[in-house]
Design an enzyme around this catalytic site. Structure first.
Site, mmCIF file in Angstrom:
data_model
loop_
_atom_site.group_PDB
_atom_site.id
_atom_site.type_symbol
_atom_site.label_atom_id
_atom_site.label_comp_id
_atom_site.label_asym_id
_atom_site.label_seq_id
_atom_site.Cartn_x
_atom_site.Cartn_y
_atom_site.Cartn_z
ATOM 1 N N LYS A 97 3.097 -0.233 0.988
ATOM 2 C CA LYS A 97 2.621 0.143 2.297
ATOM 3 C C LYS A 97 3.431 -0.568 3.653
ATOM 4 C CE LYS A 97 -1.796 2.631 1.707
ATOM 5 N NZ LYS A 97 -2.012 2.352 0.371
ATOM 6 N N GLU A 119 -6.003 3.905 10.526
ATOM 7 C CA GLU A 119 -7.356 3.881 9.579
ATOM 8 C C GLU A 119 -7.178 3.113 8.455
ATOM 9 O OE1 GLU A 119 -5.218 6.318 9.732
ATOM 10 O OE2 GLU A 119 -4.431 6.432 7.406
ATOM 11 N N SER A 386 2.878 0.970 -7.352
ATOM 12 C CA SER A 386 2.546 1.025 -6.171
ATOM 13 C C SER A 386 2.124 -0.212 -5.450
ATOM 14 C CB SER A 386 1.915 2.027 -5.685
ATOM 15 O OG SER A 386 0.760 2.405 -6.273
HETATM 16 C C1 LIG Z 1 -2.717 3.370 -0.476
HETATM 17 C C2 LIG Z 1 -2.249 3.121 -1.964
HETATM 18 C C3 LIG Z 1 -1.907 4.111 -2.693
HETATM 19 C C4 LIG Z 1 -2.153 5.471 -2.278
HETATM 20 O O1 LIG Z 1 -1.227 6.042 -1.156
HETATM 21 P P1 LIG Z 1 -0.132 6.872 -1.199
HETATM 22 O O2 LIG Z 1 0.259 7.449 0.225
HETATM 23 O O3 LIG Z 1 -0.481 8.090 -2.047
HETATM 24 O O4 LIG Z 1 0.948 6.475 -1.893
HETATM 25 C C5 LIG Z 1 -1.309 3.920 -3.811
HETATM 26 N N1 LIG Z 1 -1.256 2.740 -4.418
HETATM 27 C C6 LIG Z 1 -1.336 1.522 -3.795
HETATM 28 C C7 LIG Z 1 -1.265 0.390 -4.422
HETATM 29 C C8 LIG Z 1 -1.797 1.698 -2.360
HETATM 30 O O5 LIG Z 1 -2.442 0.625 -1.737
#
Ligand SMILES: *Cc1c(COP(=O)(O)O)cnc(C)c1O
Length: 408
Positions: A97, A119, A386
């Site tokens: 993010k 948010e 992610s």
């Molecule tokens: C917020 C988040 C997601 C989901 O958000 P996307 O916009 O679908 O990427 C996925 N993995 C992590 C670690 C997150 O913090």
């Protein structure tokens, strides 16, 4: 497949549509503000000074490029395709993010805004934005469901330490959707001094495009790194899909590569039958939420339906418009993983590779593990890891520790 359907130059069109999805359905007073943001973004995105500034921060602040790691132990155990991980969990603040938060914060600063607001669900977007705001020198208000404020306490503390205000959303289910509602209301009160920094590839145009562009660094890097490591492209890509930003961030660089199969993974939660899931692309129908059109989990009246998954970051009844489009043209295959499978992947990756993944990312890992078993050993799967799982450890051990021999 007609490649012209995919080219980023025509995706989205000038009104923000990816096929029939996306667009900008906002109150009339917001229309000129959204136009201003679009124009400001179009102007800076190719500005060498802005690009240099962003690149500098990506390298020296976030720690990019994040590595690609061959998960040999896990792959060997499964006995099929080779699994590789793009390590977005190693970024500053522990997830992907920060990639778009830095971009949005720099844009806000350039536009002369005083404050960025947003948010947050699990608090990950809130922490990343509060971080970027502290760095760039902007005020920051984060709207969060009351339930999530309780559940995600460490992230709330982090945001406050970083100097952000955390404001509770107290209506409805008091989770992510309500947080968006509340942030949107606050934004309407002063769209001139504030910039709403949306946390995924959702919302009205230009956000799905802009957040995608800031996240696309993931796939650009991974493509080069993977080629260097193996001499070719990955055969398969896997990423989890909440709003869809980490997924589109990985996918974008590969959309035109026909040899690459692409999988997006949604949470099927505890049950398809009782509606305790957030499998928007799998079970939703086209509808409207938060100023744009997309696949949507909805009740009989077309209102967004309640959603549920073990991964708070995937808890959203809508999904990015580009994913909605990629589903319809069959470029990306959207699959589901349930809570139990995600927890199992969380534990397996921890114990076989020494990496604790976020519960969101665990959905991608779980699907990659399933897929690997069906493929020969010379095939490859590149997974977008992610985020890291530190935020989830207490919850996992309390709820599932016993099943894995962890006594407290
Ligand atoms: C917020 C988040 C997601 C989901 O958000 P996307 O916009 O679908 O990427 C996925 N993995 C992590 C670690 C997150 O913090």
């Amino acid at each position: 497949m007609d490649k012209s359907l995919l080219a980023n130059e025509v995706m989205p069109n000038a009104e923000g549509f990816f096929g029939e999805y996306g667009g900008r359905f906002v109150p009339p007073m917001l229309e000129p503000i959204m136009r201003e943001i679009t124009e400001a973004y179009e102007k800076i995105k190719d500005d060498p000074v802005f690009k240099e500034e962003l690149y500098y921060l990506q390298k020296h602040y976030t720690g990019r490029p994040s590595p690609v790691f061959h998960a040999k132990n896990l792959s060997e155990k499964l006995g099929g395709a080779q699994i590789y991980l793009k390590r977005e969990d190693l970024n500053h603040t522990g997830a992907h993010k920060i990639n778009h938060c830095l971009g949005e914060a720099l844009l806000a600063k350039r536009m002369g805004k005083k404050k960025i607001i947003a948010e947050t669900g699990a608090g990950q977007h809130g922490v990343a934005l509060a971080t970027a705001a502290a760095l760039v020198g902007l005020e920051c208000d984060i709207y969060m469901g009351e339930v999530d404020i309780y559940k995600e306490h460490p992230n709330v503390v982090r945001m406050r330490i970083l100097g952000a205000n955390v404001i509770p959303a107290t209506h409805g289910l008091k989770t992510l959707k309500e947080a968006v509602d509340t942030a949107f209301e606050a934004y309407l009160k002063d769209p001139v001094n504030q910039l709403y920094a949306i946390g995924s590839v959702v919302g009205p145009h230009p956000f799905p495009m802009m957040v995608r562009d800031f996240q696309a660094v993931i796939g650009r890097e991974a493509k080069e790194q993977f080629r260097e490591m193996t001499g070719s492209l990955p055969d398969n890509l896997v990423a989890c899909v909440g709003g869809g930003s980490n997924a589109i961030g990985l996918f974008t660089a590969f959309l035109d590569d026909e040899t690459v199969s692409i999988y997006g993974v949604e949470p099927s939660g505890t049950s398809f039958e009782t509606g305790d899931h957030a499998a928007t692309l799998t079970l939703g129908k086209p509808g409207m939420i938060h100023g744009f059109k997309c696949y949507l989990l909805q009740d009989e009246k077309g209102e967004p339906a309640p959603v549920n998954t073990v991964a708070s970051g995937l808890d959203y009844p809508g999904v990015g418009p580009q994913h909605s489009y990629l589903k319809d043209i069959d470029r990306v295959s959207y699959q589901t993983i349930n809570d139990k499978e995600a927890i199992d992947a969380f534990m397996k990756l921890a114990r076989q590779e020494g990496i604790i993944p976020a519960l969101e990312s665990s959905h991608a890992v779980a699907y990659a593990m399933k897929l690997a078993k069906t493929l020969p050993k010379d095939q490859t799967i590149l997974v977008n890891l992610s985020g890291r799982g530190d935020k989830d450890i207490d919850y996992v051990v309390e709820k599932f520790g016993k099943d894995y021999g962890i006594e407290e």
